[in-house]
Motif scaffolding. Structure first.
Motif, PDB file in Angstrom:
ATOM      1  N   LYS A 141      -2.385   0.055   9.139  1.00 19.56           N
ATOM      2  CA  LYS A 141      -2.275  -1.201   8.392  1.00 19.56           C
ATOM      3  C   LYS A 141      -3.282  -1.270   7.254  1.00 19.56           C
ATOM      4  O   LYS A 141      -2.969  -1.776   6.163  1.00 19.56           O
ATOM      5  CB  LYS A 141      -2.486  -2.384   9.345  1.00 19.56           C
ATOM      6  N   ARG A 142      -4.480  -0.749   7.473  1.00 24.40           N
ATOM      7  CA  ARG A 142      -5.554  -0.877   6.485  1.00 24.40           C
ATOM      8  C   ARG A 142      -5.444   0.171   5.372  1.00 24.40           C
ATOM      9  O   ARG A 142      -5.633  -0.144   4.183  1.00 24.40           O
ATOM     10  CB  ARG A 142      -6.899  -0.743   7.200  1.00 24.40           C
ATOM     11  N   TYR A 143      -5.135   1.416   5.725  1.00 22.81           N
ATOM     12  CA  TYR A 143      -5.207   2.501   4.748  1.00 22.81           C
ATOM     13  C   TYR A 143      -3.869   3.146   4.386  1.00 22.81           C
ATOM     14  O   TYR A 143      -3.802   3.895   3.407  1.00 22.81           O
ATOM     15  CB  TYR A 143      -6.140   3.604   5.277  1.00 22.81           C
ATOM     16  N   LEU A 144      -2.813   2.889   5.175  1.00 27.53           N
ATOM     17  CA  LEU A 144      -1.543   3.575   4.932  1.00 27.53           C
ATOM     18  C   LEU A 144      -0.391   2.583   4.776  1.00 27.53           C
ATOM     19  O   LEU A 144       0.762   2.930   5.012  1.00 27.53           O
ATOM     20  CB  LEU A 144      -1.245   4.547   6.096  1.00 27.53           C
ATOM     21  N   GLN A 145      -0.708   1.377   4.394  1.00 22.93           N
ATOM     22  CA  GLN A 145       0.284   0.309   4.301  1.00 22.93           C
ATOM     23  C   GLN A 145       1.440   0.661   3.371  1.00 22.93           C
ATOM     24  O   GLN A 145       2.596   0.325   3.641  1.00 22.93           O
ATOM     25  CB  GLN A 145      -0.402  -0.981   3.846  1.00 22.93           C
TER      26      GLN A 145
END
Length: 292
Positions: A170-174
Motif C-alpha cells: 500500500k505504501r510503496y507499490l500502490q
C-alpha cells in the motif's frame, strides 16, 4: 464494476481460495516434508506467474524493485515454509484461526513502522484478539496433548510478515500493476526455493517411492495455482482498491472455510477453542469497524 463492489467480490473469492489452502497444505504433507512443500509451492507458483506475467515486469521502476523483492520474501517465501512446518504439529483449522491475527498486526505495524495512527477502539480490538489467541493456544495444548502448540508461534510470525507485506504494498507499490508485483515477487525468491529443494532430499528414491507422493504433488499443484499464484494477483488488486486493513480482513472469513474443511477431515475443536476463535474474530472486527 465499481471498486466498492469489486473489493467485496475479491474478498469473498480470496476467502474461499485461502480458506481451502490450509487443508491443501495438510494433505500435501502426507508425502512431502515441510521444506519440500514450501520450495515446490514457490517454484511452481513462480513458473505459473512467469508464463503469464513476464511482460509486466517491464512496468516496474528500478527504484521499486527492492520493495517488490522484500514483499516476495515477507508475503510468500518465508510463510510458505512456516505454515508447512506448523501444520506438522497442529490442525489446519487452528492455523486458519491464528492467521486471523493479520489485520491486528497490520494496525500495530502500521502505527509502529509506517506512522499510521490508530484509535482506542482499534487498540481494544488488538488486546481482545491477543487474549483469544492465548486461550486458543493454551487450551489447544490441553485438548490435544499429542500436538505441540509451540508450533503456533510459526503462524504468529507469519501473520507479522503478512502485515508488513500489506503495508509495503500500500505504501510503496500502490501504482504498480498487481500482476507485476506478484510476478516480480518470484524473481527474487524462486532461486532460493530451488536451492532449498535441492538440499531437501526431494530427488531421492525415498521421496518418489512414498505411497502418498503422487497425491501430494497434485495437492501442491492446486495450492500453487489457486492458493498462491491466482490469489496473490487478486490480493494485490484488493490492497490497491481498498485499504491494508480491509484487504487483510479476508482472514475474518477464511476460518469459516478452513473449519468446514477441517471438520470434514476429522479434526476436532473443543467448545473453549471455538469460544477463543470467536473472541479473536470479534477483536479483529472491533479493530476494523468504522464509526457510523
Amino acid at each position: 464494476m465499481q471498486d466498492q463492489s469489486k473489493k467485496w467480490l475479491y474478498l469473498v473469492i480470496l476467502a474461499l481460495i485461502w480458506g481451502s489452502s490450509f487443508i491443501l497444505i495438510k494433505k500435501s504433507l502426507m508425502g512431502l516434508s515441510p521444506f519440500q512443500l514450501g520450495a515446490l509451492r514457490t517454484i511452481i507458483t513462480g513458473l505459473i506467474l512467469f508464463s503469464v506475467g513476464a511482460r509486466s515486469l517491464r512496468t516496474i521502476e528500478r527504484s521499486r524493485w527492492k520493495y517488490v523483492i522484500l514483499s516476495g520474501f515477507l508475503g510468500s517465501f518465508i510463510p510458505a515454509f512456516l505454515f508447512a512446518i506448523a501444520e506438522t504439529e497442529i490442525d489446519s483449522a487452528v492455523t486458519s484461526i491464528l492467521n486471523s491475527l493479520v489485520p491486528l498486526n497490520a494496525i500495530l505495524l502500521g502505527f509502529a513502522i509506517f506512522k499510521i495512527g490508530f484509535t482506542k477502539r482499534q487498540m481494544a480490538g488488538v488486546i481482545i484478539g491477543f487474549i483469544g489467541t492465548s486461550v486458543l493456544v493454551f487450551r489447544g495444548a490441553e485438548v490435544n496433548p499429542e500436538q505441540n502448540y509451540l508450533y503456533a508461534g510459526f503462524i504468529i510470525v507469519s501473520t507479522v510478515m503478512y502485515a508488513l507485506n500489506v503495508n509495503i504494498i500500500k505504501r510503496y507499490l500502490q501504482d504498480v500493476k498487481p500482476l507485476a508485483i506478484a510476478t516480480g515477487n518470484y524473481v527474487g525468491i524462486i532461486l532460493p526455493a530451488i536451492f532449498v529443494l535441492l538440499y531437501s532430499d526431494f530427488f531421492s528414491s525415498e521421496t518418489f517411492n512414498h505411497p502418498d507422493f503422487e497425491m501430494s504433488m497434485l495437492y501442491v499443484g492446486i495450492l500453487s495455482l489457486f492458493g498462491t499464484a491466482m490469489a496473490k494477483v487478486i490480493f494485490n488488486t484488493l490492497v490497491q482498491i481498498s485499504t491494508p486493513v480491509f484487504a487483510s480482513s479476508v482472514t475474518y472469513l477464511m476460518p469459516i472455510v478452513a473449519l468446514s474443511w477441517g471438520l470434514l477431515d476429522g479434526e476436532d475443536l473443543g467448545w473453549l477453542q471455538l469460544l477463543a476463535s470467536a473472541i479473536i474474530l470479534f477483536g479483529v472486527y472491533l479493530a476494523n469497524r468504522k464509526k457510523r
